[in-house]
Design an enzyme around this catalytic site. Structure first.
Site, PDB file in Angstrom:
ATOM      1  N   SER A 121      74.897 -27.599  45.066  1.00 23.20           N
ATOM      2  CA  SER A 121      73.795 -26.713  45.387  1.00 23.20           C
ATOM      3  C   SER A 121      74.394 -25.436  45.982  1.00 23.20           C
ATOM      4  CB  SER A 121      72.923 -27.468  46.372  1.00 23.20           C
ATOM      5  OG  SER A 121      71.946 -26.632  46.842  1.00 23.20           O
ATOM      6  N   LEU A 122      73.549 -24.542  46.449  1.00 25.32           N
ATOM      7  CA  LEU A 122      74.051 -23.306  47.051  1.00 25.32           C
ATOM      8  C   LEU A 122      73.515 -23.193  48.469  1.00 25.32           C
ATOM      9  CD1 LEU A 122      73.363 -20.748  44.170  1.00 25.32           C
ATOM     10  CD2 LEU A 122      75.595 -21.571  44.907  1.00 25.32           C
ATOM     11  N   ASP A 173      63.894 -19.667  39.030  1.00 25.22           N
ATOM     12  CA  ASP A 173      63.186 -20.740  39.723  1.00 25.22           C
ATOM     13  C   ASP A 173      62.734 -21.794  38.721  1.00 25.22           C
ATOM     14  OD1 ASP A 173      62.197 -22.071  41.846  1.00 25.22           O
ATOM     15  OD2 ASP A 173      60.414 -20.831  42.103  1.00 25.22           O
ATOM     16  N   CYS A 204      27.136 -33.354  45.962  1.00 22.24           N
ATOM     17  CA  CYS A 204      27.442 -32.176  45.150  1.00 22.24           C
ATOM     18  C   CYS A 204      26.665 -30.968  45.693  1.00 22.24           C
ATOM     19  CB  CYS A 204      27.053 -32.441  43.699  1.00 22.24           C
ATOM     20  SG  CYS A 204      27.157 -30.961  42.679  1.00 22.24           S
ATOM     21  N   ASP A 223      56.911 -15.694  10.600  1.00 20.79           N
ATOM     22  CA  ASP A 223      56.615 -17.081  10.935  1.00 20.79           C
ATOM     23  C   ASP A 223      56.305 -17.901   9.683  1.00 20.79           C
ATOM     24  OD1 ASP A 223      56.924 -16.262  13.478  1.00 20.79           O
ATOM     25  OD2 ASP A 223      54.840 -16.588  14.104  1.00 20.79           O
ATOM     26  N   GLN A 224      55.586 -17.273   8.741  1.00 19.56           N
ATOM     27  CA  GLN A 224      55.253 -18.006   7.508  1.00 19.56           C
ATOM     28  C   GLN A 224      56.510 -18.380   6.732  1.00 19.56           C
ATOM     29  OE1 GLN A 224      53.674 -15.508   8.689  1.00 19.56           O
ATOM     30  NE2 GLN A 224      51.514 -15.411   8.094  1.00 19.56           N
ATOM     31  N   CYS A 232      24.130 -31.905  36.173  1.00 19.03           N
ATOM     32  CA  CYS A 232      24.331 -30.975  37.290  1.00 19.03           C
ATOM     33  C   CYS A 232      24.384 -29.553  36.723  1.00 19.03           C
ATOM     34  CB  CYS A 232      25.635 -31.311  37.992  1.00 19.03           C
ATOM     35  SG  CYS A 232      26.142 -30.084  39.195  1.00 19.03           S
ATOM     36  N   GLU A 285      73.441 -12.287  39.996  1.00 20.11           N
ATOM     37  CA  GLU A 285      72.521 -12.587  38.889  1.00 20.11           C
ATOM     38  C   GLU A 285      71.214 -13.156  39.435  1.00 20.11           C
ATOM     39  OE1 GLU A 285      74.497 -16.791  37.412  1.00 20.11           O
ATOM     40  OE2 GLU A 285      75.329 -14.917  36.684  1.00 20.11           O
ATOM     41  N   LYS A 340      68.284 -15.552  40.455  1.00 14.52           N
ATOM     42  CA  LYS A 340      68.165 -16.980  40.731  1.00 14.52           C
ATOM     43  C   LYS A 340      66.874 -17.444  40.076  1.00 14.52           C
ATOM     44  CE  LYS A 340      68.572 -20.270  44.551  1.00 14.52           C
ATOM     45  NZ  LYS A 340      67.556 -21.191  44.124  1.00 14.52           N
ATOM     46  N   CYS A 390      31.474 -34.729  40.883  1.00 14.46           N
ATOM     47  CA  CYS A 390      30.037 -34.921  40.776  1.00 14.46           C
ATOM     48  C   CYS A 390      29.798 -35.720  39.502  1.00 14.46           C
ATOM     49  CB  CYS A 390      29.329 -33.571  40.689  1.00 14.46           C
ATOM     50  SG  CYS A 390      27.617 -33.726  40.144  1.00 14.46           S
ATOM     51  N   CYS A 401      23.833 -30.031  42.966  1.00 11.93           N
ATOM     52  CA  CYS A 401      22.697 -30.865  42.553  1.00 11.93           C
ATOM     53  C   CYS A 401      22.394 -31.976  43.542  1.00 11.93           C
ATOM     54  CB  CYS A 401      22.944 -31.451  41.168  1.00 11.93           C
ATOM     55  SG  CYS A 401      24.214 -32.727  41.151  1.00 11.93           S
ATOM     56  N   LYS A 407      67.646 -15.396  49.208  1.00 13.57           N
ATOM     57  CA  LYS A 407      66.257 -15.681  48.833  1.00 13.57           C
ATOM     58  C   LYS A 407      65.347 -14.531  49.238  1.00 13.57           C
ATOM     59  CE  LYS A 407      65.189 -20.002  48.564  1.00 13.57           C
ATOM     60  NZ  LYS A 407      64.935 -21.099  47.684  1.00 13.57           N
ATOM     61  N   GLU A 464      69.403 -23.469  33.957  1.00 13.84           N
ATOM     62  CA  GLU A 464      68.109 -23.703  34.570  1.00 13.84           C
ATOM     63  C   GLU A 464      67.040 -23.715  33.472  1.00 13.84           C
ATOM     64  OE1 GLU A 464      68.731 -23.862  37.801  1.00 13.84           O
ATOM     65  OE2 GLU A 464      66.778 -23.704  38.779  1.00 13.84           O
ATOM     66  N   TYR A 512      74.276 -20.500  33.173  1.00 13.87           N
ATOM     67  CA  TYR A 512      75.047 -19.620  34.048  1.00 13.87           C
ATOM     68  C   TYR A 512      76.330 -20.267  34.568  1.00 13.87           C
ATOM     69  CZ  TYR A 512      72.031 -22.417  37.048  1.00 13.87           C
ATOM     70  OH  TYR A 512      71.363 -23.465  37.608  1.00 13.87           O
TER      71      TYR A 512
HETATM   72  S1  IVH Z   1      74.946 -21.384  40.298  1.00 18.05           S
HETATM   73  C1  IVH Z   1      77.736 -24.493  42.315  1.00 18.05           C
HETATM   74  N1  IVH Z   1      73.338 -19.544  39.284  1.00 18.05           N
HETATM   75  O1  IVH Z   1      69.706 -22.620  42.294  1.00 18.05           O
HETATM   76  C2  IVH Z   1      76.782 -23.402  41.984  1.00 18.05           C
HETATM   77  N2  IVH Z   1      72.373 -21.467  40.301  1.00 18.05           N
HETATM   78  O2  IVH Z   1      69.875 -23.260  45.141  1.00 18.05           O
HETATM   79  C3  IVH Z   1      75.700 -23.853  41.126  1.00 18.05           C
HETATM   80  N3  IVH Z   1      69.926 -21.536  40.188  1.00 18.05           N
HETATM   81  O3  IVH Z   1      71.217 -25.771  41.932  1.00 18.05           O
HETATM   82  C4  IVH Z   1      74.563 -22.945  40.972  1.00 18.05           C
HETATM   83  N4  IVH Z   1      69.660 -19.642  39.111  1.00 18.05           N
HETATM   84  O4  IVH Z   1      69.498 -24.985  40.157  1.00 18.05           O
HETATM   85  C5  IVH Z   1      73.434 -20.722  39.928  1.00 18.05           C
HETATM   86  N5  IVH Z   1      72.014 -17.882  38.313  1.00 18.05           N
HETATM   87  C6  IVH Z   1      72.115 -19.056  38.951  1.00 18.05           C
HETATM   88  C7  IVH Z   1      70.983 -19.814  39.295  1.00 18.05           C
HETATM   89  C8  IVH Z   1      71.148 -21.017  39.986  1.00 18.05           C
HETATM   90  C9  IVH Z   1      69.045 -20.691  39.641  1.00 18.05           C
HETATM   91  C10 IVH Z   1      69.564 -22.781  40.912  1.00 18.05           C
HETATM   92  C11 IVH Z   1      70.391 -23.980  40.551  1.00 18.05           C
HETATM   93  C12 IVH Z   1      71.066 -24.389  41.825  1.00 18.05           C
HETATM   94  C13 IVH Z   1      70.115 -23.854  42.848  1.00 18.05           C
HETATM   95  C14 IVH Z   1      70.787 -23.678  44.185  1.00 18.05           C
END
Ligand code: IVH
Length: 675
Positions: free
Chosen positions: A83-84, A118, A408, A34-35, A436, A114, A116, A431, A411, A314, A173, A225
């Site tokens: 989205s998925l 969060d 409180c 790091d230094q 207190c 892979e 997911k 408070c 106190c 999920k 993500e 991803y």
């Molecule tokens: S693929 C069209 N891969 O989950 C497909 N999404 O519930 C696009 N997410 O909007 C998503 N890990 O924000 C993909 N390995 C992964 C992910 C991932 C997290 C999120 C992402 C997506 C949401 C859908």
């Protein structure tokens, strides 16, 4: 040094630092200490100060952007961010696979599984290999331009490695590590701020900050991803290939993936991931199953909101049901009242839980949580357990609603309701009584804590006794405690009393920033205290400084400066500081780095910039002022020497006119620089 020489050295440093960033943040295999890294970085900063024209947008020094934004601009994604669909059971996964097989009959389907992650979905746009724009998903077609914030994340390459197309959008993500989340929340609590509910909220809240300097302090990271648009280049033909390619371009990709050929294999992979995911640095809430072949993906197509070729699985959150026996209310150092659920002990995710947080009064009311209820508790990623719901079917009618105390519990003072700031759902009761006992205990515990003065033994149990027996009323009184007094406390041996008493004088030599942090001033967390330690030689200097001077320290804005000024304006606090000084507590800062006595045409002059200048950015102008020995401040005061104003200058210009501060334009500025 001549400019040619400086240019060569600059290019070398940029290249070297970029390589070290990649080794450290992406490969997790640092190649220097790091230094050594700091030395290179400082050399680059100094060089750019001397030769501002060398500052390029991709220089590592430009990660932490300049001024806070007023609002985020909108950006349109080149292809929508979808989205998925979610699944929650093996059966649903199997029917997803059969559905795809019906869509693509007689074909061999290969899948990639892979984690997911969060976090927060992000789109990164690169043009000619350079990171030009980063955005949130927004409504899927238009998101917020958070480029400045994303630039602070070191594992997002500013420049791609190897061969890249003319234009590419990369998707991933952004997350906060579990450890980073714990640390951030501990700091927020220590600074009297509301903690975030979970790492995802913390990541989202961080990316929404308008001031990239705040974002830079949050330990954010990214996994990529996927990709959106691409121009002029041969793209990958499968997800496997994409991940390899993204890695070669310099990105972090998912740390483990599974290649599967059947629903059985998918189920096995999902279960394996479930076992493994707790050891990952980030939170995961599921698995993502993706068809590997891009050609097959194209034929499978999309619905209006999600691809048909991928699905999320999920995992069930780690929850348990138990009985809520009582609700107690804790009073913190800042006076905040937190309701705590006292539970019938229950085993959950590796430990026995008997208490859980109920956040605040509004939370209890919204969920209609009553004493005697059966409640669901959840442990979201090794965080403090929380009550998430009431099991209404188990209600008997014998439950009693909880009346949040208006006084409180420690106190008896009347409590006041305060609306929360940026992270805030709900409001907090406080408070107001500084004397207190709960607040006194909190302040002393904080002073003794490892992050502050690090006085061993000064934890909850002992501090309760010290305060309860009237031996200590504030942190200064710790320094006149005697072994005998402590040893006389119940259940306190001679030996541990002596250990504690010996630890106290050792704390006198702690660096100034720890003292400052230990005082527990609202908004002054450890990071801010350290920044003040770099900018001020002594604690007295900090407390004598006007707000504008405090704001010259890195990371210190108006809110923090005001909080410090308010604190030191209280006579009780001033006396406390005097008593600490008399007790021999160190007030000198080891971190202090005086700005070298400035030379140059602007030596000793303070500038404020406002508006848009015709030929240079504000950052360039600032760099030139500093290189010429001047200082740049963010607000106009009587101490300002010049306001450099461009087009659309706003309130700073008005203030300068009011105060009679000299206003100059760019042409005059350049003349002064030469003169
Ligand atoms: S693929 C069209 N891969 O989950 C497909 N999404 O519930 C696009 N997410 O909007 C998503 N890990 O924000 C993909 N390995 C992964 C992910 C991932 C997290 C999120 C992402 C997506 C949401 C859908």
């Amino acid at each position: 040094m001549r400019i040619e020489e400086a240019r060569t050295r600059h290019a070398e440093l940029v290249d070297e630092i970029r390589r070290h960033d990649h080794a450290y943040y992406v490969l997790a295999q640092p190649t220097i200490s790091d230094q050594q890294y700091d030395r290179l970085y400082r050399e680059l900063v100094d060089l750019e100060k001397q030769f501002p024209e060398l500052v390029t947008p991709d220089s590592p020094t430009q990660r932490v952007g300049g001024e806070p934004l007023k609002e985020f601009k909108s950006v349109q994604h080149l292809t929508p961010m979808l989205s998925l669909d979610n699944t929650y059971s093996q059966e649903e996964v199997r029917s997803f696979v059969s559905r795809l097989q019906r869509l693509l009959p007689n074909e061999t389907l290969e899948w990639v599984v892979e984690p997911k992650v969060d976090g927060v979905a992000i789109n990164l746009r690169y043009e000619d290999g350079m990171f030009v724009c980063g955005a949130t998903r927004g409504d899927g077609s238009t998101g917020d331009d958070i480029t400045a914030n994303l630039k602070t994340i070191r594992s997002i390459p500013r420049k791609l490695k190897g061969r890249y197309p003319k234009l590419i959008e990369v998707r991933g993500e952004v997350y906060l590590t579990k450890a980073g989340f714990q640390k951030l929340n501990a700091e927020r609590k220590a600074a009297g701020e509301e903690p975030f509910a979970n790492p995802r909220n913390a990541a989202a809240g961080s990316l929404k900050q308008l001031d990239p300097r705040i974002v830079a302090r949050r330990p954010l990271d990214i996994v990529v991803y996927g990709f959106g648009a691409m121009q002029d280049g041969e793209g990958p033909r499968s997800h496997d290939q994409l991940l390899d390619w993204l890695k070669a371009l310099g990105f972090n990709t998912p740390e483990k993936t599974w290649h599967c050929r059947s629903a059985d294999e998918l189920v096995r992979a999902i279960n394996e991931l479930d076992q493994l995911r707790h050891s990952f640095a980030y939170e995961t809430d599921g698995a993502v199953i993706k068809l590997n072949s891009y050609e097959q993906r194209e034929r499978a197509g999309f619905t209006s909101k999600a691809p048909r070729w991928a699905i999320a699985y999920k995992y069930a959150a780690e929850q348990a049901e138990t009985k809520l026996r009582a609700i107690t209310v804790q009073v913190g150092r800042t006076g905040a009242l937190t309701p705590v659920a006292e539970l019938e002990p229950v085993f959950l995710a590796g430990s026995t839980i008997s208490r859980a947080t109920l956040h605040n009064e509004d939370y209890i009311r919204q969920k209609d949580i009553r004493i005697g209820d059966t409640v669901t508790i959840e442990k979201a990623g090794e965080v403090i357990p929380a009550v998430v719901d009431v099991v209404l079917t188990r209600r008997t009618g014998a439950e009693t609603p909880f009346e949040f105390p208006r006084a409180c519990p420690e106190c008896g003072s009347k409590v006041a309701r305060e609306t929360l700031g940026d992270s805030g759902e709900g409001a907090v009761w406080r408070c107001p009584n500084p004397d207190c006992p709960a607040r006194i205990r909190g302040r002393i515990e904080h002073w003794c804590s490892r992050g502050a003065m690090d006085i061993e033994g000064g934890g909850e149990v002992l501090v309760r006794q010290l305060v309860g027996n009237g031996l200590v009323r504030d942190v200064a009184e710790l320094y006149s405690l005697k072994v005998k007094e402590v040893a006389a406390l119940e259940r306190m041996g001679e030996k541990s009393a002596a250990n504690f008493i010996n630890a106290i004088p050792n704390s006198k030599s702690r660096d100034m920033w720890r003292v400052l942090y230990g005082l527990g001033i609202l908004h002054v967390g450890a990071g801010v205290a350290r920044a003040l330690g770099r900018s001020f030689a002594t604690l007295d200097d900090v407390f004598e400084a006007p707000a504008e001077r405090l704001m010259e320290a890195e990371d210190v804005g108006e809110v923090i400066a005001r909080s410090i000024v308010n604190w030191r304006n209280d006579p009780v606090n001033r006396k406390l500081v005097d008593r600490l000084r008399n007790a021999g507590v160190n007030f000198k800062s080891e971190l202090y780095r005086p700005a070298a006595a400035a030379t140059g045409p602007f030596a000793g002059k303070t500038f404020v910039l406002t508006g848009t200048l015709p030929s240079m950015t504000r950052e360039e102008a600032s760099a030139r002022i500093e290189a010429a020995g001047g200082k740049v401040s963010s607000s106009v005061s009587r101490k300002t020497d010049f306001v450099l104003a461009g087009d659309e200058a706003g309130s700073k210009l008005e203030k300068a006119q009011k105060l009679g501060v000299r206003i100059i334009d760019e042409a005059e500025f350049l003349r002064m620089l030469e003169g």
